[in-house]
Design a protein around this motif. Sequence first.
Motif, PDB file in Angstrom:
ATOM      1  N   ASN A   1      26.004  42.004  31.433  1.00  0.00           N
ATOM      2  CA  ASN A   1      26.622  41.295  30.319  1.00  0.00           C
ATOM      3  C   ASN A   1      27.773  40.421  30.785  1.00  0.00           C
ATOM      4  N   PHE A   2      28.402  40.822  31.872  1.00  0.00           N
ATOM      5  CA  PHE A   2      29.500  40.031  32.428  1.00  0.00           C
ATOM      6  C   PHE A   2      28.999  38.930  33.362  1.00  0.00           C
ATOM      7  N   VAL A   3      28.004  39.244  34.190  1.00  0.00           N
ATOM      8  CA  VAL A   3      27.600  38.331  35.264  1.00  0.00           C
ATOM      9  C   VAL A   3      26.720  37.189  34.751  1.00  0.00           C
TER      10      VAL A   3
ATOM     11  N   ASP B   1      40.004  31.267  34.852  1.00  0.00           N
ATOM     12  CA  ASP B   1      40.369  30.423  35.992  1.00  0.00           C
ATOM     13  C   ASP B   1      40.635  31.244  37.245  1.00  0.00           C
ATOM     14  N   GLN B   2      40.355  32.544  37.187  1.00  0.00           N
ATOM     15  CA  GLN B   2      40.589  33.450  38.303  1.00  0.00           C
ATOM     16  C   GLN B   2      39.265  33.811  38.984  1.00  0.00           C
ATOM     17  N   PRO B   3      39.314  34.448  40.169  1.00  0.00           N
ATOM     18  CA  PRO B   3      38.076  34.898  40.825  1.00  0.00           C
ATOM     19  C   PRO B   3      37.321  35.921  39.966  1.00  0.00           C
ATOM     20  N   TRP B   4      36.052  36.140  40.336  1.00  0.00           N
ATOM     21  CA  TRP B   4      35.195  37.002  39.544  1.00  0.00           C
ATOM     22  C   TRP B   4      35.718  38.432  39.447  1.00  0.00           C
TER      23      TRP B   4
ATOM     24  N   GLN C   1      38.322  38.539  36.897  1.00  0.00           N
ATOM     25  CA  GLN C   1      37.721  38.409  35.568  1.00  0.00           C
ATOM     26  C   GLN C   1      37.050  39.718  35.136  1.00  0.00           C
ATOM     27  N   LEU C   2      36.388  40.399  36.090  1.00  0.00           N
ATOM     28  CA  LEU C   2      35.719  41.660  35.762  1.00  0.00           C
ATOM     29  C   LEU C   2      36.730  42.718  35.340  1.00  0.00           C
ATOM     30  N   ILE C   3      37.845  42.813  36.057  1.00  0.00           N
ATOM     31  CA  ILE C   3      38.889  43.775  35.698  1.00  0.00           C
ATOM     32  C   ILE C   3      39.452  43.451  34.315  1.00  0.00           C
ATOM     33  N   THR C   4      39.679  42.160  34.076  1.00  0.00           N
ATOM     34  CA  THR C   4      40.183  41.750  32.763  1.00  0.00           C
ATOM     35  C   THR C   4      39.170  42.050  31.674  1.00  0.00           C
TER      36      THR C   4
END
Length: 339
Positions: A37-39, A76-79, A82-85
């Motif tokens: 769902n994220f990727v 705007d950050q690395p993946w 973004q995943l942690i967020t």
Amino acid sequence: MNIYLPISFKKCDAITKMNISWLSNYIISFLIILILNFVLPRMVPGDPLHAIYGEEALIAMTPEMEAEIIKRFALDQPWHTQLITYITALITGDLGYSYYYRTGVSDVVLSFLPWTLLLTGLAFVISSCIGFILGIESGYRRGSKLDGCMLSSMMFLGGMPDFFIGIVLLLLFGVALGWAPLGGAMSPYAGHTGIDLLLDIVHHLILPLISLVLVQLAPTYLLTRNAMLTTLRARFIMTAKATGLKEGAIRYRHAGRNSLLPVVTAMGMRVPHMITGALFLEIVFSYPGVGTLLNTALSARDYPLIQGVLLIVTVTVLITNFLVDMTYIRLDPRVRYAR
């Protein structure tokens, strides 16, 4: 007393290991779905904001709103950031922002979800109980006219698409006869309270509920009937008949109880089909559930809302399957020692 304590500890240890093993499988499945769902939206070429929200949404967005969304989900950050967020937001119940409804996805889904749970929950219980009873009676009377009529009827209903039965009932009882409302979950601006409100909800629920029950009746009936035919050939049934037990006791307490196990197993596999069937029926009856919400989200291309709905539906299916598996363990102790 000391003789039975080790056996009790072994049983508890076996049950605990089985529960942990099955629970770990569901956790792994949930994590895989979460990552997909994220990727998947972020694998679309171009700007992540355009990929997630689409061009149509960005036309209606102000620059301030775009900046807020980028900051909120670290687009705007690395993946890995973004995943942690993303996971942190999910833990706090933040599924994103719906630009169509101008509010959080979690708030939108939670306002529609109770109606779907009401419809699917009642349909699941009613179809399971009726299908199980009819399957027992039909299997016990194999070859009779009653068995032939029920088998033919269930085969006919089982071949019907989910939405087709809903359309037929809506045209017959809603349009032609006018006995049921054509849409909604309650009468708008009626001001009903108490028992009047409950009756109004039931009046709007009855046609979607009957449609979903009829669709889900056939699988439970057919499986129960086949299980009964196998169980009735078992030696303990012959022994029960030889001892002079009443037919009702043999039919339900002995044959029916042992036929229940495969039916419970199939219930877990019926849950996804029931939810998808409910989604289509909600669109047919304009019922304000998750299916209607998903249809609106697809029409508006509200991608965060689509992802939120699919995630909630997936989690609901996993939880229901897990509860069915735990129920099966309680019904059949042999499963506890299968591994």
